[in-house]
Design a protein around this motif. Structure first.
Motif, PDB file in Angstrom:
ATOM      1  N   LEU A  63       0.528  -5.939  13.488  1.00  0.00           N
ATOM      2  CA  LEU A  63       0.761  -5.766  12.053  1.00  0.00           C
ATOM      3  C   LEU A  63      -0.031  -4.579  11.512  1.00  0.00           C
ATOM      4  O   LEU A  63      -1.097  -4.226  12.037  1.00  0.00           O
ATOM      5  N   PRO A  64       0.439  -3.951  10.456  1.00  0.00           N
ATOM      6  CA  PRO A  64      -0.274  -2.796   9.887  1.00  0.00           C
ATOM      7  C   PRO A  64      -1.606  -3.202   9.270  1.00  0.00           C
ATOM      8  O   PRO A  64      -1.830  -4.364   8.915  1.00  0.00           O
ATOM      9  N   TYR A  65      -2.459  -2.209   9.126  1.00  0.00           N
ATOM     10  CA  TYR A  65      -3.813  -2.475   8.627  1.00  0.00           C
ATOM     11  C   TYR A  65      -3.807  -3.087   7.233  1.00  0.00           C
ATOM     12  O   TYR A  65      -4.727  -3.842   6.866  1.00  0.00           O
ATOM     13  N   ALA A  66      -2.739  -2.825   6.437  1.00  0.00           N
ATOM     14  CA  ALA A  66      -2.718  -3.323   5.059  1.00  0.00           C
ATOM     15  C   ALA A  66      -2.696  -4.839   4.993  1.00  0.00           C
ATOM     16  O   ALA A  66      -3.082  -5.433   3.968  1.00  0.00           O
ATOM     17  N   ILE A  71      -6.212  -2.584   1.727  1.00  0.00           N
ATOM     18  CA  ILE A  71      -4.995  -2.234   1.003  1.00  0.00           C
ATOM     19  C   ILE A  71      -5.254  -0.965   0.200  1.00  0.00           C
ATOM     20  O   ILE A  71      -6.282  -0.844  -0.496  1.00  0.00           O
ATOM     21  N   GLU A  72      -4.330   0.007   0.307  1.00  0.00           N
ATOM     22  CA  GLU A  72      -4.397   1.212  -0.518  1.00  0.00           C
ATOM     23  C   GLU A  72      -3.583   0.964  -1.791  1.00  0.00           C
ATOM     24  O   GLU A  72      -2.368   0.798  -1.729  1.00  0.00           O
ATOM     25  N   TYR A  73      -4.280   0.910  -2.928  1.00  0.00           N
ATOM     26  CA  TYR A  73      -3.582   0.611  -4.186  1.00  0.00           C
ATOM     27  C   TYR A  73      -4.172   1.449  -5.305  1.00  0.00           C
ATOM     28  O   TYR A  73      -5.379   1.359  -5.614  1.00  0.00           O
ATOM     29  N   GLU A  74      -3.302   2.276  -5.908  1.00  0.00           N
ATOM     30  CA  GLU A  74      -3.681   3.139  -7.018  1.00  0.00           C
ATOM     31  C   GLU A  74      -4.923   3.961  -6.703  1.00  0.00           C
ATOM     32  O   GLU A  74      -5.870   4.060  -7.492  1.00  0.00           O
ATOM     33  N   GLY A  75      -4.924   4.505  -5.463  1.00  0.00           N
ATOM     34  CA  GLY A  75      -6.017   5.390  -5.063  1.00  0.00           C
ATOM     35  C   GLY A  75      -7.284   4.680  -4.639  1.00  0.00           C
ATOM     36  O   GLY A  75      -8.290   5.329  -4.306  1.00  0.00           O
ATOM     37  N   ARG A  76      -7.275   3.335  -4.614  1.00  0.00           N
ATOM     38  CA  ARG A  76      -8.471   2.583  -4.213  1.00  0.00           C
ATOM     39  C   ARG A  76      -8.231   1.918  -2.863  1.00  0.00           C
ATOM     40  O   ARG A  76      -7.112   1.527  -2.535  1.00  0.00           O
ATOM     41  N   LEU A 674       4.244  -1.984  -1.211  1.00  0.00           N
ATOM     42  CA  LEU A 674       4.734  -3.362  -1.133  1.00  0.00           C
ATOM     43  C   LEU A 674       3.698  -4.357  -1.631  1.00  0.00           C
ATOM     44  O   LEU A 674       4.016  -5.285  -2.388  1.00  0.00           O
ATOM     45  N   LEU A 675       2.462  -4.207  -1.206  1.00  0.00           N
ATOM     46  CA  LEU A 675       1.416  -5.162  -1.573  1.00  0.00           C
ATOM     47  C   LEU A 675       0.852  -4.794  -2.939  1.00  0.00           C
ATOM     48  O   LEU A 675       0.448  -3.647  -3.188  1.00  0.00           O
ATOM     49  N   ARG A 676       0.794  -5.787  -3.825  1.00  0.00           N
ATOM     50  CA  ARG A 676       0.331  -5.560  -5.200  1.00  0.00           C
ATOM     51  C   ARG A 676      -0.336  -6.839  -5.699  1.00  0.00           C
ATOM     52  O   ARG A 676      -0.187  -7.915  -5.093  1.00  0.00           O
ATOM     53  N   PRO A 677      -1.076  -6.778  -6.799  1.00  0.00           N
ATOM     54  CA  PRO A 677      -1.742  -7.978  -7.315  1.00  0.00           C
ATOM     55  C   PRO A 677      -0.738  -9.083  -7.617  1.00  0.00           C
ATOM     56  O   PRO A 677       0.359  -8.822  -8.127  1.00  0.00           O
ATOM     57  N   GLN A 678      -1.143 -10.301  -7.332  1.00  0.00           N
ATOM     58  CA  GLN A 678      -0.261 -11.455  -7.555  1.00  0.00           C
ATOM     59  C   GLN A 678      -0.747 -12.277  -8.754  1.00  0.00           C
ATOM     60  O   GLN A 678      -1.935 -12.321  -9.045  1.00  0.00           O
TER      61      GLN A 678
END
Length: 678
Positions: A63-66, A71-76, A674-678
């Protein structure tokens, strides 16, 4: 099987991240830009089903590192402390379960798959008590606690045993079957059924196709293998009984008549017997025992008259015994010489057989290399010099031997004939050697008995006793021999009866073998394969395949893959006439995998397809939008098939519109990652 919903939960230092999607019961299109997580979603589905080996590894490593690190999200960069995937699936009978598998967890191992009854994701039912199962460990496909065993039962399948490359048998594992159901992006479009994990299965691709189509070949092979195993057991039982019989008979100078070392269905126990060697011939065992008893009675009469016998008569008896001993010694020496000669001859013939086998192997290798050279237009393979084009001889002895010489084919035929002749000679020599060994043993026993008797007779002459010790000794010998032969006769009757039972079993086995289909496929199988071929051709035509005339493409009866002029249709290969462009080869894969489902879904002769297809980026090699439209249209028209297609559609709205125009589908898409806050 229906995949109803998927949810990924990742616990991070900034809260919970992840994704959650529901799928249609027919066509679902997952549309997203490249590098936005489309393959991550696809691989999460495989991971939740324990099928990540199709991506190239086991457990969370594929599986990918994310999903397991950050997780890479909005530059963080957000660190992942725990993650898991939940998958809700439905069986053909309507049973719904929710699967939970950890990706990163301090407590739960990634080999653990928890099974919960009910629709937790789509209907919010409580998870309740988990049924723990495991993957990627011994027994996972066979034991009740194994997840793949559970999934096999859940899907209503019964996976057969198939031959392995080392001559044994193994299960046709569910992961191998899913290689024809789920096609991942990187390597999945390189073969008709790519990425089958290696389990040592012989012709794994063919076995998967045979299973999905529901061919009778598995039942036929199971029956044939059972008969083969039974035949081996019959042969072993026969040889064991015959060897026991021979061990009992040979030390007593007896031979077996009416039975051979190799099993025969024609054996009749009432026609078999034990014969006692007597001189250069043999007599039935019962007759020999009668002769011994008659001799015993005569000795008893002589014992009663012994005190009346004169010295001359006693000396004459000694002389006769000495002559008999001398004759036996001569016969024994001749038998020993014959035995030694047979041993030497056997060694010579075995040496000749080894040489013939070596010569035959060399000639076959030379012929194979020549044929391979001919296929690649090597001049020397067709008996021509590559420089001057002059003819060359098909032999290394052209200048040394005059007269006609054999070519490779004639030489191979001659050596095979010689090999068969030598094997027959060796078999005959072995049988003769066994007979001579029995003869030597029988004569040695008679010589020993005669010497003992002669010693006793000489003692009678010198002592002048009123009772003959020689007569008593001979009577004791007869009593011992009669007792031993009587036991042999009883034992032989028992063993002949066992051979008779084995012969009956062998006859039944041979009759069952004759009743087996002579061809690999039954009439029903041929009908299914013809339907498979028609479905494949229809699909390839509708998808725009143009590299070869569709009507000339056939499904090979041996390999069960598309062939043109008996050659497998592949991606670009310049050495054959059946070249295909890369995109055309992908069209063939679409056609092939879809035809597997279509043929299996036939109501009159259903196969074993689970009714699910998952394609990741099927539009490989700049596939035309028209072809993608034809694929999606065909998938949407199969109302009993759930299809999940993940594609970027070249990241253009126009291509997406053309590919989906007029098609009913459920769309899953997102902006950004794909991955975002839930």
């Amino acid at each position: 099987m229906i995949i109803r919903s998927v949810r990924l939960r990742a616990t991070t230092n900034e809260g919970e991240y992840g994704f959650s999607f529901n799928f249609a019961r027919t066509l679902t299109i997952v549309r997203a830009k490249n590098s936005s997580g489309k393959s991550t979603l696809f691989n999460s589905l495989l991971y939740g089903l324990g099928m990540e080996e199709l991506v190239g590894g086991k457990n969370e490593k594929v599986l990918p590192y994310a999903l397991k690190e950050h997780i890479e999200y909005e530059g963080r960069r957000i660190l992942v402390t725990a993650s898991e995937v939940l998958l809700e699936i439905e069986s053909r009978s309507g049973e719904v379960v929710t699967l939970r598998r950890a990706i990163r967890d301090a407590v739960r191992d990634s080999k653990l798959v928890e099974v919960f009854s009910g629709a937790h994701l789509t209907e919010g039912q409580a998870l309740g008590e988990a049924r723990p199962t495991y993957v990627h460990d011994g027994g996972g496909a066979k034991r009740p606690e194994g997840f793949h065993r559970f999934l096999e039962t859940f899907l209503g399948l019964s996976l057969p045993s198939v031959p392995t490359t080392n001559g044994g048998e193994t299960k046709l594992y569910l992961q191998a079957v899913f290689a024809a159901i789920a096609v991942e992006q990187k390597r999945g479009w390189t073969d008709y059924i790519a990425n089958i994990p290696f389990y040592g299965i012989r012709d794994a691709r063919t076995k998967v196709v045979e299973f999905l189509l529901g061919l009778d070949v598995f039942e036929t092979n199971v029956a044939r293998n059972r008969l083969n195993a039974e035949s081996v057991e019959i042969d072993a039982d026969w040889r064991k009984v015959f060897e026991e019989l021979r061990r009992e008979a040979n030390p007593l100078g007896a031979v077996i008549d009416g039975a051979s070392f190799t099993p025969s269905a024609l054996f009749k126990e009432n026609e078999a017997s034990i014969r006692k060697l007597a001189g250069s011939s043999s007599v039935p065992l019962a007759e020999h025992i009668s002769q011994l008893r008659a001799e015993y009675a005569e000795l008893q009469r002589q014992a009663e008259q012994y005190h009346k016998a004169s010295g001359a008569e006693a000396m004459h008896s000694v002389t006769v015994a000495m002559d008999e001993l001398q004759e036996l010694s001569v016969l024994h020496e001749r038998a020993m010489a014959l035995n030694a000669e047979q041993r030497v001859s056997l060694q010579d013939y075995e040496k000749l057989l080894a040489e013939a086998n070596e010569d035959l192997e060399r000639n076959k290798t030379a012929a194979k290399l020549r044929d391979l050279g001919a296929k690649h237009d090597v001049a020397t393979a067709v008996s021509k010099c590559p420089t001057c084009n002059q003819p060359i001889e098909d032999t290394l002895l052209a200048g040394a031997v005059t007269g006609p010489q054999m070519d490779l084919a004639t030489n191979i035929a001659y050596l095979e004939s010689q090999r068969r002749m030598l094997m027959r000679q060796i078999a005959g020599l072995k049988a003769g050697l066994q007979a001579s060994e029995v003869r030597v043993t029988e004569l040695a026993t008679r010589i020993a008995n005669k010497r003992d008797l002669l010693t006793a007779m000489r003692g009678d002459v010198t002592s002048g006793a009123s009772e003959s010790k020689a007569i008593v000794r001979r009577q004791v010998q007869i009593e011992v021999e009669v007792e031993a032969l009587g036991k042999l006769q009883t034992k032989a009757t028992e063993l002949f009866a066992r051979l008779g039972q084995i012969a009956v079993s062998m006859s039944a086995n041979q009759a069952a073998r004759r009743g087996m289909p002579k061809e690999a496929h039954s009439a029903a199988d041929i009908e299914r394969l013809n339907r498979f071929q028609l479905n494949f051709r229809a699909n390839a035509g509708s998808f725009g395949y143009e590299s070869a005339p569709i009507r000339e493409v056939e499904i090979g009866k041996d390999t069960l893959v598309p062939c043109l002029a008996q050659m497998e249709l592949r991606e670009i290969r310049t050495d054959i006439k059946s070249d295909s462009s890369a995109s055309d080869f992908v069209r063939l894969i679409w056609s092939y995998l879809l035809a597997l489902y279509q043929t299996s879904a036939t109501h009159l002769s259903p196969g074993n397809h689970p009714g699910l297809l998952m394609f990741d980026e099927p539009g490989q090699h700049s596939m035309a939008a028209d072809s993608q439209h034809a694929l999606l249209k065909q998938l949407a028209s199969e109302t009993s098939l759930q299809s999940i297609v993940a594609a970027s559609f070249d990241e253009t709205e126009e291509v997406f519109r053309q590919a989906t125009q007029g098609i009913r589908y459920t769309l899953i898409e997102w902006d950004g990652k794909l991955l975002r806050p839930q």
